[in-house]
Write an enzyme that holds these catalytic residues in place. Structure first.
Site, PDB file in Angstrom:
ATOM      1  CG  ASN A 138      18.826  47.804 156.860  1.00 35.29           C
ATOM      2  OD1 ASN A 138      17.581  47.908 157.219  1.00 35.29           O
ATOM      3  ND2 ASN A 138      19.485  47.904 157.847  1.00 35.29           N
ATOM      4  CD  GLU A 139      20.025  49.855 160.581  1.00 35.45           C
ATOM      5  OE1 GLU A 139      18.392  50.125 161.591  1.00 35.45           O
ATOM      6  OE2 GLU A 139      20.587  49.090 160.637  1.00 35.45           O
ATOM      7  CE1 TYR A 153      16.377  44.961 166.141  1.00 30.44           C
ATOM      8  CE2 TYR A 153      17.030  46.570 165.018  1.00 30.44           C
ATOM      9  CZ  TYR A 153      16.750  44.770 165.359  1.00 30.44           C
ATOM     10  OH  TYR A 153      16.139  43.998 163.962  1.00 30.44           O
ATOM     11  CD  GLU A 165      16.507  44.905 160.240  1.00 27.04           C
ATOM     12  OE1 GLU A 165      17.367  45.078 162.238  1.00 27.04           O
ATOM     13  OE2 GLU A 165      17.431  45.182 159.897  1.00 27.04           O
ATOM     14  CG  PHE A 201      18.898  40.198 166.579  1.00 25.28           C
ATOM     15  CD1 PHE A 201      20.471  40.217 166.437  1.00 25.28           C
ATOM     16  CD2 PHE A 201      17.527  41.135 167.716  1.00 25.28           C
ATOM     17  CE1 PHE A 201      20.796  41.182 167.841  1.00 25.28           C
ATOM     18  CE2 PHE A 201      18.346  42.303 167.781  1.00 25.28           C
ATOM     19  CZ  PHE A 201      20.091  42.125 167.399  1.00 25.28           C
TER      20      PHE A 201
HETATM   21  C1  NOJ Z   1      20.064  46.696 162.335  1.00 29.23           C
HETATM   22  C2  NOJ Z   1      20.627  45.972 160.591  1.00 29.23           C
HETATM   23  O1  NOJ Z   1      19.251  46.540 159.835  1.00 29.23           O
HETATM   24  C3  NOJ Z   1      20.452  44.239 160.890  1.00 29.23           C
HETATM   25  O2  NOJ Z   1      21.824  44.497 159.877  1.00 29.23           O
HETATM   26  C4  NOJ Z   1      21.106  44.394 162.102  1.00 29.23           C
HETATM   27  O3  NOJ Z   1      21.658  42.749 162.126  1.00 29.23           O
HETATM   28  C5  NOJ Z   1      19.719  44.289 162.751  1.00 29.23           C
HETATM   29  N1  NOJ Z   1      19.242  45.326 162.581  1.00 29.23           N
HETATM   30  C6  NOJ Z   1      20.294  44.002 164.636  1.00 29.23           C
HETATM   31  O4  NOJ Z   1      21.482  45.135 165.126  1.00 29.23           O
END
Ligand code: NOJ
Length: 505
Positions: free
Chosen positions: A184-185, A328, A395, A454
Site C-alpha cells: 500500500n502507498e 487525496y 483510495e 472518511f
Molecule cells: C492512506 C492509507 O492507505 C490509509 O491507511 C489511511 O487511513 C488513508 N490513506 C487516509 O489517510
C-alpha cells in the site's frame, strides 16, 4: 470588461463545470470497477483474538494517545453485516488487506487456521454477493517479530519473508481473488515510516518534533523503498511462474500521488515540478516501468540511493500489471529552496527533493482540499511518461471530523468531482480501470485515530456493538452505482433534502 468577454468567461465556466459534472455510471466502461476500501488493522479489531499476534502498527498505536485498532470497527466479527451493507449499496468491489500476523502469527512458518478461515469466509461472502475482492498484502502492519529480529523493511531479509507470505495468500485465496496489490502507498509509506516517524514502525533521525527510538532519515526511506520494490518484484515473479496461468489475476504496486502543479508559469517552477514528480512518482515508477531510478534522484542522493544489479533491474522492470494510485489532494510546487508541507519533514526525503510545496487551499494534514484537476494531471502524467499503464485509483476520499454529521455534503461533492475527473482522464486516453472510495466505513485512522474519518458509513466507536449508520455519501454512491442518480441533474440536491429529514446517529 466587454460584454462579449464576460459572456465568454461565463461560457467557459459553465462548460468546464458541466463537463466534469455531467455523467452517470453508464458513461464508464462496463468492466470499470467502482468500490470502497478499508485495511486490516483499521477495520478488523480482534487484535489479540484467535491467534493473531502484534504488528508494528499495534506497537506504534499503543505508544501514542490517538487510540488504537484493538477493536476498531469490529469487522472481524461483523464482516457479514458489512458485506451486506456493501451489497445494499451496490458496491462492485471491496478493497481490504490481509493481516500478516493473523495469517502467519510468527511472520514466517505455520499458518493460523482461524486466520485462514476468516479471510476465506470474507472472500466467499463478497463473492456470493457479486463483489470483487481487491486484496492488499501489506498495509503498514509488519509482524512485530520481524521488526525485532532484523529491522523489517530496511533489511533485505524482508524480501524472502514477504514473498513467502504472498505465496500463502496466492495459494489459499488466489482462486477467488483476481486483483492483488502487494504494498500500500509504498512511496509515502517509506517516507512517513522511515524518514518522518509519523507512521508505523516510526523511524526517524533525532529531531525536535518527534521522538523516534531508532532511524536515519537520510538513508532508511531509500533503503526501505528499495527493498519494497524488490519484495514486490519477487512476489510478482512468483505469482506469474506459479499461479497466474491458472488463477488469471493481476498484481500491482500502489504509490501515493499528490497532484503537483507549478506555482507560477516560470521556467524555474516548471523544473521544480518535474523534479517533484521524479521524486514522488518516478522513484518507484521508473524502476517498475524502465528498470532504474530517475537520474535526478541518483544525482542528488549519490550513495544513499541503493543500486539495482542487472538481474534485479530486469526483475523489477515490468513487474506491475497495474499501478495503484492513492490520491487525496494537490500542491503547488515552487523552486524556493528547502522545506516541505509539514515542518517535521525537513530532514530526509522532502529536503532531498528540494522544492517548496504550497497548499492549493485549506489543505492540512486532516482536511484535504478537493482538486479533481490535480488527479487528472497525475493520470495524464502517467499516461505520457510511463507508457500509459493500467491504473486503479485505490483510495480517494474526504476526511471530516468524526461525530460531525451524517449529512456529509462536502464529501459527496468531493467524490462526485473526483469521479468526474476520472471520467475525463479516461476520455483523454488514460487506462484507468477502477476507483475506490476511502473508506467504506469509518475506521481507525492512520494519522488521526478516531478524531477524523472518511467513511460512507458512520461507526459509533463508543457503542460496544459499533453501530453503523449510513451517511449521505453512502446514499449518493449507491444512487450513482445503481443508476438512479444522474450527476448533472437535481438528483443530488433532492437526495440531500430527503436525507436531512432522516439523519440521526
Ligand atoms: C492512506 C492509507 O492507505 C490509509 O491507511 C489511511 O487511513 C488513508 N490513506 C487516509 O489517510
Amino acid at each position: 470588461m466587454k460584454p462579449f468577454s464576460q459572456f465568454f468567461i461565463f461560457l467557459v465556466i459553465v462548460l468546464a463545470t458541466s463537463y466534469i459534472d455531467a455523467f452517470t455510471r453508464n458513461d464508464f466502461p462496463e468492466d470499470f470497477l467502482f468500490g470502497a476500501a478499508t485495511s486490516a488493522y483499521q477495520w478488523e479489531g480482534a487484535a489479540d483474538e484467535d491467534g493473531r499476534t502484534p504488528s508494528v502498527w499495534d506497537t506504534f498505536s499503543h505508544s501514542y494517545d490517538t487510540g488504537n485498532g484493538d477493536v476498531a470497527c469490529d469487522g472481524y466479527h461483523q464482516y457479514k453485516e458489512d458485506v451486506k451493507l456493501m451489497a445494499d449499496m451496490g458496491l462492485e468491489a471491496f478493497r481490504f488487506s490481509i493481516s500478516w500476523t493473523r495469517l502467519i502469527p510468527n511472520g514466517r512458518g505455520p499458518i493460523n487456521p482461524k486466520g485462514l478461515l476468516f479471510y476465506k469466509n470474507l472472500i466467499k461472502e463478497l463473492r456470493s454477493h457479486g463483489i470483487e475482492p481487491h486484496v492488499t498484502l501489506y498495509h503498514y502492519d509488519l509482524p512485530q517479530s520481524l521488526e525485532d529480529e532484523y529491522g523489517g523493511w530496511i533489511n533485505r531479509k524482508i524480501i524472502e519473508d514477504f514473498t513467502a507470505f504472498a505465496d500463502v495468500c496466492f495459494r489459499e485465496f488466489g482462486d477467488d481473488v483476481k486483483l492483488w496489490t502487494t504494498i500500500n502507498e509504498a512511496t509515502i509509506f517509506a517516507i512517513a515510516s522511515y524518514g518522518e516517524g509519523l507512521t508505523p514502525p516510526g523511524h526517524c533521525s533525532p529531531n525536535k518534533f518527534i521522538n523516534c527510538s531508532t532511524g536515519n532519515s537520510s538513508t532508511e526511506p531509500y533503503l526501505a523503498g528499495h527493498n519494497m520494490l524488490l519484495a514486490h518484484a519477487s512476489s510478482s515473479k512468483l505469482y506469474r511462474l506459479k499461479y497466474k496461468s491458472k488463477q488469471r489475476g493481476s498484481i500491482g504496486l500502489s504509490i501515493f500521488a499528490f497532484g503537483l502543479s507549478p506555482y507560477t508559469n516560470s521556467k524555474d517552477d516548471e523544473i521544480a515540478t518535474q523534479r517533484a514528480k521524479d521524486f514522488l512518482f518516478g522513484w518507484m515508477l521508473k524502476p517498475l516501468v524502465f528498470g532504474d531510478y530517475p537520474s535526478e534522484m541518483k544525482r542528488t542522493l549519490g550513495s544513499r540511493l541503493p543500486v539495482f544489479s542487472e538481474e534485479e533491474s530486469e526483475q523489477v522492470k515490468g513487474s506491475s500489471d497495474f499501478v495503484g494510485i492513492i490520491h487525496y489532494t494537490t500542491f503547488y510546487v515552487t523552486n524556493r529552496a528547502s522545506a516541505s508541507i509539514f515542518p517535521i519533514m525537513n530532514q530526509g526525503f522532502f529536503k532531498d527533493m528540494g522544492v517548496y510545496m504550497i497548499s492549493t487551499g485549506n489543505s492540512s494534514l486532516f482536511e484535504w482540499e478537493a482538486t479533481p484537476w490535480g488527479l487528472e494531471g497525475v493520470l495524464e502524467h502517467l499516461k505520457q511518461s510511463y507508457n500509459n499503464p493500467p491504473i486503479y485509483i485505490l483510495e480517494n476520499g474526504k476526511p471530516m471530523k468524526h461525530d460531525s454529521m451524517l449529512q456529509d455534503t462536502p464529501r459527496v461533492e468531493y467524490i462526485q468531482g473526483y469521479i468526474g475527473a476520472v471520467l475525463n482522464a479516461i476520455k483523454n486516453g488514460s487506462d484507468t480501470r477502477g476507483y475506490f472510495v476511502w473508506s467504506m466505513i469509518d475506521v481507525y485512522e492512520l494519522l488521526s485515530g478516531y478524531t477524523t474519518s472518511f467513511g460512507m458509513y458512520y461507526v459509533n466507536f463508543s457503542d460496544p456493538g459499533r453501530k453503523r449508520s449510513p451517511k449521505l455519501s453512502a446514499s449518493w454512491y449507491s444512487g450513482f452505482l445503481n443508476g438512479t442518480i444522474d450527476v448533472s441533474s437535481q438528483d443530488t440536491i433532492q437526495l440531500q433534502r430527503k436525507f436531512s429529514g432522516s439523519s440521526s446517529f
